[in-house]
Motif scaffolding. Structure first.
Motif, PDB file in Angstrom:
ATOM      1  N   PHE A   1      -2.483   7.357 -14.177  1.00  0.00           N
ATOM      2  CA  PHE A   1      -2.908   7.779 -12.854  1.00  0.00           C
ATOM      3  C   PHE A   1      -4.259   8.492 -12.954  1.00  0.00           C
ATOM      4  O   PHE A   1      -4.479   9.303 -13.845  1.00  0.00           O
ATOM      5  CB  PHE A   1      -1.876   8.713 -12.208  1.00  0.00           C
ATOM      6  CG  PHE A   1      -2.301   9.155 -10.845  1.00  0.00           C
ATOM      7  CD1 PHE A   1      -2.250   8.274  -9.780  1.00  0.00           C
ATOM      8  CD2 PHE A   1      -2.789  10.430 -10.628  1.00  0.00           C
ATOM      9  CE1 PHE A   1      -2.662   8.662  -8.515  1.00  0.00           C
ATOM     10  CE2 PHE A   1      -3.190  10.828  -9.369  1.00  0.00           C
ATOM     11  CZ  PHE A   1      -3.137   9.947  -8.312  1.00  0.00           C
TER      12      PHE A   1
ATOM     13  N   ARG B   1       6.138   1.423  -9.393  1.00  0.00           N
ATOM     14  CA  ARG B   1       4.761   1.574  -9.865  1.00  0.00           C
ATOM     15  C   ARG B   1       3.910   0.533  -9.159  1.00  0.00           C
ATOM     16  O   ARG B   1       4.275  -0.637  -9.111  1.00  0.00           O
ATOM     17  CB  ARG B   1       4.692   1.375 -11.375  1.00  0.00           C
ATOM     18  CG  ARG B   1       5.423   2.474 -12.136  1.00  0.00           C
ATOM     19  CD  ARG B   1       5.473   2.214 -13.605  1.00  0.00           C
ATOM     20  NE  ARG B   1       4.133   2.197 -14.179  1.00  0.00           N
ATOM     21  CZ  ARG B   1       3.896   1.924 -15.460  1.00  0.00           C
ATOM     22  NH1 ARG B   1       4.875   1.623 -16.272  1.00  0.00           N
ATOM     23  NH2 ARG B   1       2.666   1.928 -15.912  1.00  0.00           N
TER      24      ARG B   1
ATOM     25  N   PHE C   1      -0.087   0.550 -12.545  1.00  0.00           N
ATOM     26  CA  PHE C   1      -0.528   1.942 -12.548  1.00  0.00           C
ATOM     27  C   PHE C   1       0.658   2.899 -12.663  1.00  0.00           C
ATOM     28  O   PHE C   1       1.719   2.653 -12.109  1.00  0.00           O
ATOM     29  CB  PHE C   1      -1.299   2.258 -11.255  1.00  0.00           C
ATOM     30  CG  PHE C   1      -2.613   1.557 -11.182  1.00  0.00           C
ATOM     31  CD1 PHE C   1      -3.782   2.180 -11.596  1.00  0.00           C
ATOM     32  CD2 PHE C   1      -2.704   0.260 -10.689  1.00  0.00           C
ATOM     33  CE1 PHE C   1      -4.996   1.524 -11.524  1.00  0.00           C
ATOM     34  CE2 PHE C   1      -3.918  -0.392 -10.610  1.00  0.00           C
ATOM     35  CZ  PHE C   1      -5.061   0.237 -11.040  1.00  0.00           C
ATOM     36  N   GLN C   2       0.410   4.027 -13.367  1.00  0.00           N
ATOM     37  CA  GLN C   2       1.397   5.099 -13.420  1.00  0.00           C
ATOM     38  C   GLN C   2       1.467   5.770 -12.063  1.00  0.00           C
ATOM     39  O   GLN C   2       0.466   5.837 -11.340  1.00  0.00           O
ATOM     40  CB  GLN C   2       1.013   6.153 -14.478  1.00  0.00           C
ATOM     41  CG  GLN C   2       1.150   5.687 -15.890  1.00  0.00           C
ATOM     42  CD  GLN C   2       2.598   5.515 -16.304  1.00  0.00           C
ATOM     43  OE1 GLN C   2       3.513   6.023 -15.672  1.00  0.00           O
ATOM     44  NE2 GLN C   2       2.800   4.768 -17.374  1.00  0.00           N
ATOM     45  N   ARG C   3       2.611   6.292 -11.728  1.00  0.00           N
ATOM     46  CA  ARG C   3       2.784   7.016 -10.477  1.00  0.00           C
ATOM     47  C   ARG C   3       1.987   8.312 -10.499  1.00  0.00           C
ATOM     48  O   ARG C   3       1.785   8.896 -11.560  1.00  0.00           O
ATOM     49  CB  ARG C   3       4.258   7.339 -10.254  1.00  0.00           C
ATOM     50  CG  ARG C   3       5.129   6.129 -10.122  1.00  0.00           C
ATOM     51  CD  ARG C   3       6.589   6.499 -10.238  1.00  0.00           C
ATOM     52  NE  ARG C   3       6.993   7.503  -9.278  1.00  0.00           N
ATOM     53  CZ  ARG C   3       7.576   7.231  -8.123  1.00  0.00           C
ATOM     54  NH1 ARG C   3       7.809   5.982  -7.798  1.00  0.00           N
ATOM     55  NH2 ARG C   3       7.901   8.190  -7.297  1.00  0.00           N
ATOM     56  N   PRO C   4       1.574   8.800  -9.336  1.00  0.00           N
ATOM     57  CA  PRO C   4       0.903  10.104  -9.289  1.00  0.00           C
ATOM     58  C   PRO C   4       1.876  11.203  -9.723  1.00  0.00           C
ATOM     59  O   PRO C   4       3.071  11.100  -9.486  1.00  0.00           O
ATOM     60  CB  PRO C   4       0.526  10.283  -7.814  1.00  0.00           C
ATOM     61  CG  PRO C   4       0.730   8.959  -7.174  1.00  0.00           C
ATOM     62  CD  PRO C   4       1.642   8.171  -8.034  1.00  0.00           C
TER      63      PRO C   4
END
Length: 193
Positions: free
Chosen positions: A62, A173, A188-191
């Motif tokens: 993120f 994700r 993408f990685q989560r926030p």
């Protein structure tokens, strides 16, 4: 009845051996050429399949910006909740990406642009229209962005709306796939919470 003369000589043993030799060679050639033909047509089919599917994930942290399809992609936001008309045990999720344009030929680079959500079980969700839910101001979907006329260095925001089951919310994700980059896609990685 009249006799017809054919002037053919009776088959000899050497003619029979030559014919057997050609039959064996033809069978051997068939045994070699048939698998080669199948491999060639199969190779084209596999190649076309790989070019049409998002199969290999490139994980992105993120906040990190990654070059993909001639531009730099970064996950800007991932939010969700109950909104609009949704089925029971479902949530609306909006994923937005900040994209810095590199190559301005977006119609070529971003053809087949696909925003999606994935979860830990490998399931995928594609965008949906939800009555009563809209993208934030200034956020375009992929198709709008492709034809936006963006110039090199412009930063545009791309996003979409998804319907996700309640059991997947904690592991979803966001991901991006482009035809020019397939079979690879960005996940993408989560926030952080």
């Amino acid at each position: 009845m009249t006799a017809v003369s054919t002037n053919e000589e009776p088959a000899t043993a050497t003619d029979a051996q030559a014919e057997k030799k050609w039959r064996r060679l033809s069978l051997a050639a068939l045994a070699i050429l048939l698998p080669l033909t199948l491999a060639e047509t199969g190779y084209d089919s596999v190649r076309a399949w790989l070019r049409g599917e998002d199969l290999v994930a490139r994980d992105v942290d993120f906040g990190q910006s990654v070059p993909f399809g001639g531009s730099d992609w970064r996950l800007a936001d991932l939010r969700g909740g109950k909104a609009g008309r949704l089925p029971d045990h479902a949530f609306a999720v909006i994923a937005t990406f900040s994209v810095t344009i590199g190559d301005t030929d977006l119609q070529k680079q971003w053809l087949g642009c696909k925003l999606m959500l994935t979860d830990a079980a490998g399931r995928r969700w594609l965008p949906h229209f939800i009555s009563g839910v809209s993208l934030p101001d200034g956020v375009m979907n992929c198709t709008s962005a492709i034809f936006s006329g963006a110039r090199k260095g412009d930063v545009i925001t791309i996003g979409d709306i998804f319907i996700v089951p309640e059991d997947a919310i904690k592991t979803i994700r966001p991901a991006v796939g482009l035809s020019s980059e397939r079979p690879w896609y960005l996940r993408f990685q989560r926030p952080p919470k």
